[in-house]
Design a protein around this motif. Structure first.
Motif, short mmCIF file in Angstrom:
data_model
loop_
_atom_site.label_atom_id
_atom_site.label_comp_id
_atom_site.label_asym_id
_atom_site.label_seq_id
_atom_site.Cartn_x
_atom_site.Cartn_y
_atom_site.Cartn_z
N ILE A 1 52.63 71.18 -15.08
CA ILE A 1 52.52 72.79 -14.95
C ILE A 1 51.90 73.31 -16.23
O ILE A 1 51.28 74.19 -16.28
CB ILE A 1 53.60 73.44 -13.63
N VAL A 2 53.29 73.22 -17.25
CA VAL A 2 53.10 74.18 -18.27
C VAL A 2 51.83 74.11 -19.90
O VAL A 2 51.04 74.66 -19.97
CB VAL A 2 54.46 74.20 -18.80
N GLY A 3 51.65 72.81 -18.74
CA GLY A 3 50.29 72.44 -20.05
C GLY A 3 48.95 72.40 -18.98
O GLY A 3 48.10 71.79 -19.65
N SER A 4 48.90 73.49 -18.31
CA SER A 4 48.23 73.31 -16.91
C SER A 4 47.31 72.64 -16.86
O SER A 4 45.63 71.66 -17.02
CB SER A 4 46.72 73.94 -17.71
N ILE A 5 48.32 70.83 -16.65
CA ILE A 5 47.49 69.41 -16.80
C ILE A 5 47.44 69.25 -14.14
O ILE A 5 45.95 69.04 -14.33
CB ILE A 5 47.84 68.15 -16.80
N LEU A 6 48.34 70.22 -14.35
CA LEU A 6 48.56 70.25 -12.48
C LEU A 6 48.65 72.11 -12.21
O LEU A 6 49.39 72.23 -13.46
CB LEU A 6 49.67 70.20 -12.64
N GLN A 7 48.51 72.17 -11.38
CA GLN A 7 48.65 73.96 -10.97
C GLN A 7 49.79 73.53 -9.97
O GLN A 7 50.09 72.72 -9.18
CB GLN A 7 47.15 74.18 -10.00
N LYS A 8 49.98 75.17 -9.60
CA LYS A 8 51.19 74.90 -8.67
C LYS A 8 50.35 74.32 -7.62
O LYS A 8 49.60 74.21 -6.92
CB LYS A 8 52.03 76.15 -8.36
N LEU A 9 52.01 73.65 -6.89
CA LEU A 9 51.71 72.75 -5.70
C LEU A 9 50.98 73.58 -4.09
O LEU A 9 51.19 74.45 -4.68
CB LEU A 9 52.65 72.30 -4.87
N ASN A 10 50.45 73.09 -3.15
CA ASN A 10 49.77 73.15 -2.18
C ASN A 10 50.00 73.55 -1.36
O ASN A 10 51.21 71.89 -0.74
CB ASN A 10 48.05 73.13 -2.03
N VAL A 11 50.45 73.52 0.04
CA VAL A 11 51.19 73.06 1.20
C VAL A 11 50.12 73.19 2.44
O VAL A 11 49.13 74.63 2.50
CB VAL A 11 52.61 74.28 2.13
N THR A 12 49.91 72.54 3.01
CA THR A 12 49.12 72.23 4.64
C THR A 12 49.95 72.01 5.17
O THR A 12 50.81 71.07 5.78
CB THR A 12 48.01 71.19 4.10
N LYS A 13 49.67 73.05 5.96
CA LYS A 13 50.32 73.39 7.68
C LYS A 13 49.85 71.68 8.35
O LYS A 13 48.97 72.37 8.74
CB LYS A 13 50.43 74.51 7.48
N ILE A 14 50.79 71.79 9.08
CA ILE A 14 50.33 70.50 9.92
C ILE A 14 51.10 70.94 11.19
O ILE A 14 52.22 72.22 11.95
CB ILE A 14 50.76 69.25 9.84
N VAL A 15 50.33 71.14 12.66
CA VAL A 15 50.35 71.80 13.49
C VAL A 15 51.57 70.98 15.04
O VAL A 15 51.81 70.19 14.13
CB VAL A 15 49.19 70.79 14.97
N GLN A 16 51.95 71.27 15.57
CA GLN A 16 53.10 71.11 16.10
C GLN A 16 53.33 69.70 16.63
O GLN A 16 52.25 69.22 17.18
CB GLN A 16 53.89 72.10 17.68
N ASN A 17 54.07 69.25 16.24
CA ASN A 17 54.22 67.41 16.98
C ASN A 17 53.07 66.31 16.07
O ASN A 17 52.50 65.38 16.55
CB ASN A 17 54.19 66.94 18.39
#
Length: 501
Positions: A445-461
């Motif tokens: 993260i600090v070395g700008s190899i990765l960006q901050k994590l992303n969240v993908t929401k999943i529908v109920q069930n």
């Protein structure tokens, strides 16, 4: 106090004294198990092939018996399946526990009369330990439910075949048979949704005091109870006192469970598998599970970050250290020798030897060299939930190595029961917790190899529907917490929440 609860307390005290002997002499206990296994192994084809007659020490064993997984043991197992005796253990196994292998199709894990005895005693002793610790035995007078697979067993060349939980159903002691639910007929239902609906019907008006099973599937049972009765589970079952679970980390589910129940109840964590029963929680207010060192299993450990080296160092319990991630290797009285269980553990105490399950040796994310494990993502989720009053039904994590734009990232697929009160804070806490726990991730993260994590929401069930599509609904099946590829992530795409409705 009833006669049954009084007797349970006396029995619990007796077992506690018996266990104290090996708990205070752990190295000797393991040496005794080792010599017992080698003595019996000499009578087998495996023992002949690996010169067991020449094994008199652990060093001899390491020299003669390599680490192997099921694939490498499969040739011996197939001989047993075909009817041959004295292959891995003297005689024939009593059962095969059939499991779904990811690379080898169906796996047939042998269970002998010796090993099933240890399995049954360990599950019994977990409850007796709780009684001895807390003094609470009133629950033995109520009804108990163990959500499990069908107890109907097939037969193959004189050996009974089924799921471990179905095999275990045949070993409920007589004094608990009248307390046990669901009925045999309901337990035999194969379709999981039909089975849960019938369990709800059978239990909703009973005095349920103990409920046991894998959290994700118990959650489904609780939700159906609440939906039908319009009551919290703790209101419906006023004497519900004890939740027993294993298979996955309970922490991501805890907030949801307490909401469904409406109050806190005691819980016991177990560490069972088809290959053996390894540990159980011995203290209500302490982390970790007591490693069972006199139960027919000899343990070895390999540092997880060395596991895939050409010749990794094998350690016994006298060599392990706390807070190190180890692959757990077992040799057992079911005839598994130098067997890679696939689970990773960390010791949190050496007096007594207590472990937490940290993940699976093949389940990690290291697409960029970060080697993230299940324990880290589960702890990060716990902190994010606490910080934002969120409630999560299920989640998994995968790397996104080729995004449409910007840097790569870790993608978290989350099914929220209650969304965080501050979504940005939730993501920030989640990501910071990962950086705090994993220095490689921090550097990326600090070395700008990765960006901050992303969240993908999943529908109920959504996770439920995904598991159903794989034919893995209920029983001992569970969501893989993290993957180093996009297979699971791709399977969840059609269950993504569309923010625009």
């Amino acid at each position: 106090m009833s006669l049954k609860s009084f007797a349970a307390k006396l029995f619990a005290k007796q077992i506690s004294k018996k266990n104290a002997v090996w708990i205070t002499n752990p190295i000797q206990a393991q040496q005794n198990v080792f010599h017992f296994l080698i003595k019996n192994g000499r009578k087998t084809l495996f023992g002949q092939d690996h010169d067991f007659d020449c094994i008199s020490s652990y060093e001899d064993f390491v020299a003669k018996v390599p680490i192997r997984d099921y694939e490498a043991l499969k040739g011996y197992v197939e001989q047993i399946v075909n009817g041959k005796e004295n292959v891995l253990w003297p005689g024939k196994p009593t059962y095969f526990a059939k499991t779904s292998g990811t690379t080898s199709g169906a796996k047939y894990i042998p269970i002998t009369k010796e090993s099933i005895k240890n399995q049954v005693e360990a599950s019994r002793n977990a409850i007796l330990n709780y009684i001895h610790e807390t003094g609470n035995a009133d629950f033995v007078d109520g009804k108990m439910i163990f959500l499990q697979g069908s107890p109907i067993l097939k037969e193959k060349n004189g050996i009974k075949l089924g799921r471990l939980s179905g095999i275990s159903a045949h070993y409920v002691p007589n004094y608990l048979q009248k307390n046990r639910l669901p009925s045999w007929e309901t337990n035999c239902i194969e379709d999981w949704e039909t089975k849960v609906n019938e369990i709800v019907r059978e239990t909703e008006h009973e005095n349920m005091t103990v409920i046991a099973g894998i959290p994700s599937w118990v959650q489904m049972y609780f939700e159906k109870l609440q939906e039908k009765n319009k009551k919290k589970v703790g209101e419906l079952f006023e004497d519900f006192q004890l939740f027993i679970y294993g298979g996955v980390n309970y922490e991501p589910y805890r907030a949801k469970f307490e909401n469904l129940i409406g109050r806190k109840v005691d819980s016991i964590e177990l560490f069972p598998a088809s290959e053996g029963f390894f540990a159980y929680q011995e203290r209500q207010h302490e982390k970790g599970m007591l490693l069972l060192l006199d139960a027919g299993i000899f343990y070895e450990f390999i540092k997880a970050d060395e596991f895939f080296d050409e010749n990794p160092q094998r350690l016994t319990i006298k060599d392990v250290k706390v807070n190190v991630n180890y692959a757990m290797i077992i040799s057992t009285n079911a005839g598994l020798w130098g067997y890679n269980l696939g689970d990773t553990v960390q010791f949190i105490s050496l007096k007594p030897f207590k472990v937490i399950v940290s993940g699976r040796i093949k389940h990690f994310i290291s697409a960029f060299g970060e080697h993230v494990i299940a324990k880290e993502v589960e702890e990060a989720m716990r902190l994010a939930i606490e910080a934002t009053d969120a409630m999560v039904n299920e989640f998994t994590v995968a790397p996104q190595t080729n995004p449409d734009s910007g840097l790569p990232y870790h993608e978290w697929f989350i099914e929220f029961e209650r969304e965080p009160d501050d979504e940005e804070k939730f993501i920030t806490v989640l990501d910071q917790a990962m950086q705090d726990q994993n220095s490689y991730y921090y550097d990326l993260i600090v070395g700008s190899i990765l960006q901050k994590l992303n969240v993908t929401k999943i529908v109920q069930n959504g996770f439920l529907e995904y598991m159903k599509s794989l034919g893995k609904l209920g029983g001992q099946n569970k969501i893989q917490r993290l993957c180093n590829d996009r297979k699971l992530a791709d399977g969840l795409q059609k269950h993504k929440l569309n923010p625009k409705g």
